[in-house]
Motif scaffolding. Sequence first.
Motif, PDB file in Angstrom:
ATOM      1  N   ARG A   1       0.722  -1.188   0.068  1.00  0.00           N
ATOM      2  CA  ARG A   1      -0.272   0.101   0.009  1.00  0.00           C
ATOM      3  C   ARG A   1       0.740   1.267   0.037  1.00  0.00           C
ATOM      4  O   ARG A   1       0.126   2.343  -0.408  1.00  0.00           O
ATOM      5  CB  ARG A   1      -1.119   0.021   1.264  1.00  0.00           C
ATOM      6  CG  ARG A   1      -1.857  -1.335   1.457  1.00  0.00           C
ATOM      7  CD  ARG A   1      -2.776  -1.254   0.301  1.00  0.00           C
ATOM      8  NE  ARG A   1      -3.782  -0.282   0.130  1.00  0.00           N
ATOM      9  CZ  ARG A   1      -5.002  -0.447   0.458  1.00  0.00           C
ATOM     10  NH1 ARG A   1      -5.315  -1.667   0.690  1.00  0.00           N
ATOM     11  NH2 ARG A   1      -5.868   0.930   0.082  1.00  0.00           N
ATOM     12  N   MET A   2       2.005   1.134   0.129  1.00  0.00           N
ATOM     13  CA  MET A   2       2.669   2.639   0.386  1.00  0.00           C
ATOM     14  C   MET A   2       4.046   2.689  -0.099  1.00  0.00           C
ATOM     15  O   MET A   2       4.117   3.871  -1.015  1.00  0.00           O
ATOM     16  CB  MET A   2       3.316   2.405   2.014  1.00  0.00           C
ATOM     17  CG  MET A   2       2.397   2.666   3.092  1.00  0.00           C
ATOM     18  SD  MET A   2       3.147   2.662   4.718  1.00  0.00           S
ATOM     19  CE  MET A   2       1.939   3.329   5.638  1.00  0.00           C
ATOM     20  N   LEU A   3       4.962   1.739  -0.868  1.00  0.00           N
ATOM     21  CA  LEU A   3       5.963   1.880  -1.498  1.00  0.00           C
ATOM     22  C   LEU A   3       5.769   2.204  -2.932  1.00  0.00           C
ATOM     23  O   LEU A   3       5.108   1.092  -3.584  1.00  0.00           O
ATOM     24  CB  LEU A   3       7.050   0.503  -1.349  1.00  0.00           C
ATOM     25  CG  LEU A   3       8.379   0.869  -1.659  1.00  0.00           C
ATOM     26  CD1 LEU A   3       9.229  -0.217  -1.042  1.00  0.00           C
ATOM     27  CD2 LEU A   3       8.744   1.383  -2.883  1.00  0.00           C
ATOM     28  N   LYS A   4       5.608   3.188  -3.460  1.00  0.00           N
ATOM     29  CA  LYS A   4       5.162   3.678  -4.885  1.00  0.00           C
ATOM     30  C   LYS A   4       6.056   2.853  -5.867  1.00  0.00           C
ATOM     31  O   LYS A   4       5.517   2.287  -7.120  1.00  0.00           O
ATOM     32  CB  LYS A   4       4.912   5.045  -5.074  1.00  0.00           C
ATOM     33  CG  LYS A   4       3.772   5.671  -4.035  1.00  0.00           C
ATOM     34  CD  LYS A   4       3.713   7.200  -4.369  1.00  0.00           C
ATOM     35  CE  LYS A   4       2.542   7.574  -3.265  1.00  0.00           C
ATOM     36  NZ  LYS A   4       2.582   9.093  -3.480  1.00  0.00           N
ATOM     37  N   GLY A   5       7.292   2.976  -5.531  1.00  0.00           N
ATOM     38  CA  GLY A   5       8.476   2.538  -6.604  1.00  0.00           C
ATOM     39  C   GLY A   5       8.508   3.594  -7.803  1.00  0.00           C
ATOM     40  O   GLY A   5       7.856   4.034  -8.149  1.00  0.00           O
TER      41      GLY A   5
END
Lengths: 207, 207
Positions: free
Chosen positions: B145-149
């Motif tokens: 849910r958090m690490l967009k990349g």
Amino acid sequence: MFKLYYAPHTCSLASHIALEDADASYQLERIDFRKTEQQSAAYLEVNPKGRVPAMATPRGILTETPAMLAFIAQSFPAAGLAQLSDPFAFAELQSFNSYLCSTLHVAHAHRMRGHRWADDPASFADMQRKVPKSVGACYDMIETRMLKGPWVMGSTYTIADPYLFTLAQWLEEDGVDPARIPKVMDHRARMAARPNVKKAIAEELAA
Amino acid sequence: MFKLYYAPHTCSLASHIALEDADASYQLERIDFRKTEQQSAAYLEVNPKGRVPAMATPRGILTETPAMLAFIAQSFPAAGLAQLSDPFAFAELQSFNSYLCSTLHVAHAHRMRGHRWADDPASFADMQRKVPKSVGACYDMIETRMLKGPWVMGSTYTIADPYLFTLAQWLEEDGVDPARIPKVMDHRARMAARPNVKKAIAEELAA
């Protein structure tokens, strides 16, 4: 227009008061902890962490009280809720709020949320017995080293004030002796007398 | 000129990397945990909390990693370590760092710092058994849910990246299965290959 997802008697009150202080346009949406709505499918779409607060904005959802408070201060600079043009002063403010979030609130959470970090009822009881000491140590630090007075950061009211006030609602139940922390108690009393604080609390309890 | 008080294998590495990324002028001062220097009278004058990191600046001492990272980003805007002119983007970044500080790092701390919240050795053992699950749940949230990349906040490297990298040093010892979190592991590997990260780690281990 923002929408604040809140529950009474939780740290969402800090952002609620800050929205009032900012004279922001916002709606409230109550999450009923008695019905475990914070874990409902609908709310997990809003905040997958299953906690309050969360705040819907035109750009998306925000969570985590220190981030939300800084966002409110930056979005409404005319309200003067943080020293936005002074990185050091802003960092001191953020340091205080980070301590509340990661140390004081965490110590407090061991009274009723021990299941986050252990499984055995005997561990929960042990954690509960330690809360007066661990939370008390945080308030001693705030009293003697952090709270500049009359407001947290000194002469100017900031987003640190509603946050400290919110967590300080719980200190008697955490077993902390108020007589030990006269500056914190005086701050709490002055905050409780502010019209915005009274309005926010009344809104949360009336819903 | 800043002075960073650090200890190897602690979260002070995040601020150390950020100082390198900012091309800041700074000195390092190692606090020897084997000698419990973090509780020495001299260090308690610097940081009464008795922890690292702390950073001396010309204006005074700062503590708390999220506040220090934002301060570094704001003090060296040319380094582009945060979207400083966009309150919503800055809030998303701060929200990520606040989660690392108050949820992930706190869950991790129950493996070796249980004495902060309990007294009984049986409670410490119970806490240690839960760490793979509690820390693992944080990494699942970051992964999904958090690490967009490719970086935490998306296409641009920010102060969230050294912070995640720093805490991710500990995940195997916390009992988290790396195979479950390929994006986090890829991020850690790309961070480890950056010259500033190599330099900061080498400085900490050489002292």
